[in-house]
Design a protein around this motif. Structure first.
Motif, PDB file in Angstrom:
ATOM      1  N   ASN A 135       0.951  -1.132   0.056  1.00 56.83           N
ATOM      2  CA  ASN A 135      -0.053  -0.102  -0.032  1.00 56.83           C
ATOM      3  C   ASN A 135       0.866   1.328  -0.156  1.00 56.83           C
ATOM      4  OD1 ASN A 135      -1.583   2.173   1.044  1.00 56.83           O
ATOM      5  ND2 ASN A 135      -3.281   0.454   1.174  1.00 56.83           N
ATOM      6  N   GLU A 136       0.540   2.238  -0.859  1.00 55.95           N
ATOM      7  CA  GLU A 136       1.337   3.377  -0.937  1.00 55.95           C
ATOM      8  C   GLU A 136       1.345   4.201   0.334  1.00 55.95           C
ATOM      9  OE1 GLU A 136       0.880   4.247  -5.735  1.00 55.95           O
ATOM     10  OE2 GLU A 136       0.514   5.597  -4.136  1.00 55.95           O
ATOM     11  N   LEU A 137       0.305   4.103   1.254  1.00 50.50           N
ATOM     12  CA  LEU A 137       0.466   4.695   2.607  1.00 50.50           C
ATOM     13  C   LEU A 137       0.819   3.707   3.482  1.00 50.50           C
ATOM     14  CD1 LEU A 137      -3.097   6.493   2.495  1.00 50.50           C
ATOM     15  CD2 LEU A 137      -0.894   7.457   2.103  1.00 50.50           C
ATOM     16  N   ALA A 138       2.082   4.298   4.151  1.00 46.88           N
ATOM     17  CA  ALA A 138       2.852   3.545   5.168  1.00 46.88           C
ATOM     18  C   ALA A 138       1.749   3.113   6.459  1.00 46.88           C
ATOM     19  CB  ALA A 138       4.225   4.244   5.806  1.00 46.88           C
ATOM     20  N   ARG A 139       1.006   3.799   6.950  1.00 46.45           N
ATOM     21  CA  ARG A 139       0.078   3.614   7.879  1.00 46.45           C
ATOM     22  C   ARG A 139      -0.901   2.552   7.831  1.00 46.45           C
ATOM     23  NH1 ARG A 139      -1.850   8.383   6.141  1.00 46.45           N
ATOM     24  NH2 ARG A 139      -4.316   8.477   5.399  1.00 46.45           N
ATOM     25  N   LYS A 140      -1.142   2.198   6.331  1.00 46.93           N
ATOM     26  CA  LYS A 140      -2.151   1.239   6.215  1.00 46.93           C
ATOM     27  C   LYS A 140      -1.560  -0.105   5.917  1.00 46.93           C
ATOM     28  CE  LYS A 140      -5.814   4.005   4.070  1.00 46.93           C
ATOM     29  NZ  LYS A 140      -6.637   4.312   3.151  1.00 46.93           N
ATOM     30  N   ARG A 141      -0.056  -0.181   6.115  1.00 47.98           N
ATOM     31  CA  ARG A 141       0.515  -1.714   5.660  1.00 47.98           C
ATOM     32  C   ARG A 141       0.597  -2.414   7.213  1.00 47.98           C
ATOM     33  NH1 ARG A 141       5.605   1.423   3.468  1.00 47.98           N
ATOM     34  NH2 ARG A 141       4.741   2.360   1.703  1.00 47.98           N
TER      35      ARG A 141
END
Length: 1011
Positions: free
Chosen positions: A987-993
């Motif tokens: 995922n491009e958003l780190a917080r969603k990994r």
């Protein structure tokens, strides 16, 4: 009539004799004039001398007319045939040159020994003239070309040793005519082709050594005709096939070695019956599998068993205890098991082997409790290593009974309880490895009795209490690692006073308090000092500058205060200095600019102030970290610090400056120059000893540049197995056990290579996991040209990288092996476990920063090992995993296609960056497409490609090379799950990994469901 004739004959003879006497040299030369008929030997020796271009030991200094040639050094003449040369022995003299063809004129020569010199060119054909030659040893020179065929004319030859040269070609078939030959050694060359079957005609042969060549094919059945053979060694070749069955009927065989080949299959179940006189059995580094036959115990003369580096499984047979003369057992690096008391019965039986000296069982899957009978093993036992297994329970208290033990290795197990006090009775112990277990309690005071100890490894346990000052009695200790425990109290000055510490000293990640003792200056030979992540306080002692050989100094994450001492300027070879996260004050010392070797400087999160220098290491912002010091200004623009305020000068200050300051400065400069001149003269004096090598394991202590050159055949292109951004990797054969290794040689001309070397050393020294590539040692010294040389030595992983398997090169028939779905699942699980370990089980956490298929290596069992930690970074325990490591820079880390998007936008290194790389790697394994494939353009990426097809079209994008033979619904569910994890991680958003621990758990579940 006859008497005058006789008188006349006598006069003629006298005249001839007197003429030769008168024509001879006077004095001593006249007394030792060369008798008629021996000029040939004399002239042959002179011709031999003429071809020598370098004689460092003056071995040929006596080769002149002052004495008779029979008295020249290395020359022996016959008593029966007076003044005829029968032996020429100039071994280990350092001679350099060519071997003169005139050597063939010494027709009475019985013995020619020229081993361990520097002879070059080809072996002259004229050696074939030496019909009386019985012993020929030209080993360990630099002879080239082929083995002369006409050596077979030397019909009296008993021993022939041409090992350790650069001979090429095939073994001459005509060698079979040497029927009297008892020893044939052609090892350590570059011979190719098959072992000729005619070698079976050497009816007198007792020793045959062909190891370290490029021989292929199988071992010929005809070798079984060598009924007198006692020692057979064909290690380190390209031999295949099985061991000939008739070979087992050779009743006189004493030593049998087929180590380091590609031999496969099981051992014959009747091996002990068919080899009743076998004394030494060496099967190391092959691909044997299955159980170790219990009938091996029927070879009642067996004393030496070496089976390491295979795939033997099952229990170690307890029948080995019947071998009364057994002295050596090496079964390390196999799949041998012990789950309960029955699995450990072999230890009970080995108690009967009263001569046992070596027992090596490390790197297996031995589990369960270590039996108490281990303390009753032979009183002659010198080495007991069982590391890297799954052994639980306590160390038996009677361990002190093994009084002659030199090495005890129990690291990387699940051992618990306290370390027995009786361990202090092992007075001959030199290496003690108890690291990566679950030991509790304190270090026994009695360990101070182990005065011969050179290496003590106790890192990553739960040990507590003070570090006993009695360890200061260990006057031979060269490497000490007590890191990652719960030690409290102060650092005993007795330990930091040990001048023997010359490899590394690591007390990091404990709870030590107080100041750093001034006695730290006694560590004058230490290259690596790490006392970070404690609660040490006070000033950094100025005596630290006495540790002039330091290369790596880590004092970060403590409570040190005051200024950075000026004495640090004396540590000229310092490469890495980390003083971050302390309470240091004052300016940054300008002398740090002059430390030319400094490549990594971390001064962040202190209270430093003033102008940041701009020369030396400070020129490159990626090598310096100064954040968290609000009083700093200036420096190079890339540091983004505020400019320093200009200083106003007042005219009234100039008279004072001219009258006082300048004269004082000039005087000080003169004194400084004189002192500098004296110090430089002292420093230019040569120092004794070899370069200090920061070893990371004990298997190959102090590996040298020369050893690595020999191991890789001069870093030959034929041994090149890979290239990377900072250097090249070569396959090599290292050490007395001829272990196959991978040697990573750093290109120090490449910017950042030295820093990469240190990063890998630091990470792999503190990280141990079955899915991480194992580092064996390192080399940091100078090469033959006097330039810096750095290399790491790893275990050799035979099946190459995951990159090679995902994107294979097709052969001429367009066929290629490919990974099955199960193999890909297993690899994905292995990689996930390795990254989870780095993120969540290392203290501090480690971010790999370059996870990609080319950095995942596959062993014989297709188990994955994550490699290449040149860009890795430690995470500060003061910051959450989603934030940067304190030493990270804003430059992009990693490889194109696998780099997390936030890195490209100037974000900081984080564990979530590795998660992103893992997600891309998983999608690549699923589709068989690289993230930089030409098809990905105009906004299309590998992740987008999978996302578009997910979930209904997943079967259409699966790697076409992946064989799919199972039930379609089962495959479909598995592929959907893999794609889901890959998309989530990338995922491009780190917080969603997801974090890596959850990813590893999920991958396990996916594989279990598939199975």
């Amino acid at each position: 009539m006859e008497l005058p004739l006789i008188l006349n004959m006598g006069l003629i003879f006298f005249f001839l004799w007197s003429s030769s006497y008168l024509l001879a040299p006077s004095g001593v030369d006249a007394m030792r004039a060369i008798p008629f008929g021996n000029e040939t030997d004399y002239l042959s020796l002179l011709a031999f001398k003429d071809q020598i271009i370098h004689d460092p030991s003056k071995a040929l200094g006596s080769w002149n007319n002052s004495i008779h040639f029979c008295d020249w050094e290395g020359v022996a003449c016959s008593r029966k045939h007076q003044q005829r040369v029968i032996a020429l022995d100039l071994s280990s003299c350092g001679l350099v040159g060519s071997l003169s063809p005139s050597i063939g004129n010494l027709t009475f020569l019985h013995r020619l020994h020229l081993e361990n010199n520097g002879f070059i060119s080809e072996i002259p054909l004229e050696l074939g003239r030496l019909r009386r030659l019985k012993h020929l040893n030209l080993s360990f020179n630099s002879f080239q070309g082929v083995i002369p065929v006409n050596l077979t004319y030397c019909l009296e030859l008993l021993t022939l040793d041409l090992s350790g040269n650069q001979l090429k070609g095939k073994i001459p078939v005509d060698v079979a005519s040497l029927t009297k030959l008892g020893e044939l050694n052609l090892a350590n060359n570059s011979l190719t082709g098959f072992i000729p079957p005619s070698i079976g005609n050497l009816s007198s042969l007792e020793t045959l050594q062909l190891y370290v060549n490029h021989l292929h094919g199988s071992i010929p059945e005809e070798i079984s005709q060598l009924t007198n053979l006692q020692y057979l060694r064909v290690s380190v070749n390209d031999l295949t096939g099985t061991i000939p069955g008739r070979l087992y009927n050779m009743s006189s065989l004493i030593r049998f070695s087929v180590a380091s080949n590609d031999l496969q299959g099981r051992l014959p179940p009747d091996i002990g019956i068919t080899l009743p006189n076998l004394q030494r059995l060496l099967l190391d580094l092959n691909q044997f599998y299955g159980p170790i036959p219990a009938t091996l115990a029927n070879a009642s003369e067996l004393s030496f068993i070496a089976m390491s580096g295979n795939n033997f499984s099952g229990r170690v047979p307890s029948e080995l205890g019947r071998l009364a003369g057994l002295r050596y057992i090496n079964l390390q690096d196999n799949q041998l098991e012990a789950k309960n008391a029955r699995g450990w019965e072999f230890i009970d039986s080995l108690v009967n082997c009263s001569q046992l000296e070596i027992l090596a069982l490390d790197q297996n899957i031995l589990g369960g409790m270590l039996p108490s009978s281990v303390v009753n093993l032979s009183s002659h036992l010198q080495v007991l290593v069982m590391g890297n297994n799954q052994i639980s329970g306590r160390i038996p208290h009677g361990i002190g009974n093994l009084a002659n033990l030199n090495a005890l290795g129990l690291g990387e197990n699940h051992l618990t309880g306290t370390i027995p006090e009786s361990m202090g009775m092992l007075s001959r112990l030199e290496m003690l490895a108890l690291h990566m277990n679950r030991f509790t309690g304190q270090i026994p005071f009695s360990l101070g009795n182990l005065t011969l100890l050179t290496g003590l490894f106790m890192y990553q346990n739960y040990l507590q209490g003070p570090i006993p000052p009695s360890l200061g009695n260990l006057q031979h200790l060269s490497h000490l690692d007590l890191s990652n425990n719960h030690f409290s109290g102060t650092i005993p000055k007795e330990i930091v006073s040990l001048p023997s510490l010359s490899i590394f000293f690591d007390l990091s990640s404990n709870s030590l308090v107080g100041s750093l003792p001034r006695e730290i200056g006694s560590l004058k030979n230490l290259p690596i000092l790490n006392i970070s992540r404690n609660m040490l306080s006070g000033n950094i002692p100025s005596t630290l500058g006495d540790c002039e050989i330091l290369e790596v100094l880590h004092l970060h994450n403590n409570l040190f205060q005051g200024i950075i001492p000026q004495s640090v300027r004396n540590i000229k070879g310092l490469q890495e200095l980390d003083l971050s996260h302390n309470n240091l004050t004052g300016p940054i010392p300008v002398f740090l600019e002059d430390l030319n070797q400094l490549e990594n400087l971390n001064l962040s999160f202190n209270h430093l102030e003033g102008e940041v220098p701009v020369k030396g290491v400070f020129k490159n912002a990626t090598q310096v970290s100064v954040e968290g010091n609000n009083g700093l200004c200036g420096g190079v623009p890339e540091l983004h610090l505020p400019p320093c305020r200009g200083r106003s000068s007042k005219k009234r200050q100039w008279p004072l400056l001219l009258k006082i300051v300048i004269p004082v400065a000039v005087a000080a400069s003169c004194v400084s120059l004189l002192l500098s001149f004296f110090i430089l003269r002292q420093k230019r004096k040569p120092k004794n000893g070899t370069p200090i090598v920061p070893l990371l394991e004990d298997q190959f202590p102090r590996v040298s540049y020369t050893e690595l050159v020999r191991a890789t055949e001069g870093f030959s292109s034929t041994n090149l197995i890979g290239r990377g951004g900072y250097g090249s990797v070569y396959k090599g054969i290292l050490g007395p056990q001829q272990t196959t290794v991978a040697v990573k040689v750093f290109n120090l001309q490449c910017r950042g290579a030295s820093k990469s070397f240190l990063a890998e050393c630091e990470v792999l020294r503190s990280a141990r996991h079955r899915n991480l590539v194992k580092i064996m040692t390192s080399c940091s010294m100078v090469d033959y040209r006097g330039t810096d040389f750095k290399a790491l030595v790893f275990e050799f992983i035979p099946n190459g990288s995951l990159e090679k398997w995902l994107h294979p090169v097709l052969d001429e028939h367009h066929h290629s092996e490919s990974l099955s779905l199960l193999q890909r699942l297993n690899i994905a699980v292995d990689v996930a476990e390795a990254i989870d370990y780095l993120h969540n089980n290392c203290q501090p956490s480690i971010v790999h920063c370059d996870l990609k298929p080319s950095n995942v290596l596959l062993d014989n069992e297709m188990v994955a090992h994550v490699a290449d930690f040149g860009l890795a970074r430690f995470m500060s325990k003061a910051t959450p995993s989603s934030l940067t490591d304190k030493s990270s820079s804003i430059r992009i880390r990693g490889s194109l296609g696998y780099i997390a998007p936030e890195y490209g936008a100037g974000g900081r290194v984080s564990t979530s960056g590795d998660v992103y790389s893992y997600g891309i790697l998983l999608l690549e394994m699923l589709t068989g497409k690289k993230p930089v494939d030409d098809m990905f353009e105009d906004g299309l990426s590998l992740r987008k490609f999978v996302e578009i097809a997910f979930p209904d079209g997943i079967m259409a994008i699966v790697d076409p090379l992946m064989p799919l033979a199972e039930e379609e619904s089962k495959i479909y569910e598995c592929l959907i799950s893999m794609a889901s994890i890959g998309l989530s991680c990338s995922n491009e958003l780190a917080r969603k990994r997801s974090n890596m621990s959850d990813v590893a758990t999920t991958m396990h579940a996916i594989r279990d469901a598939y199975l």
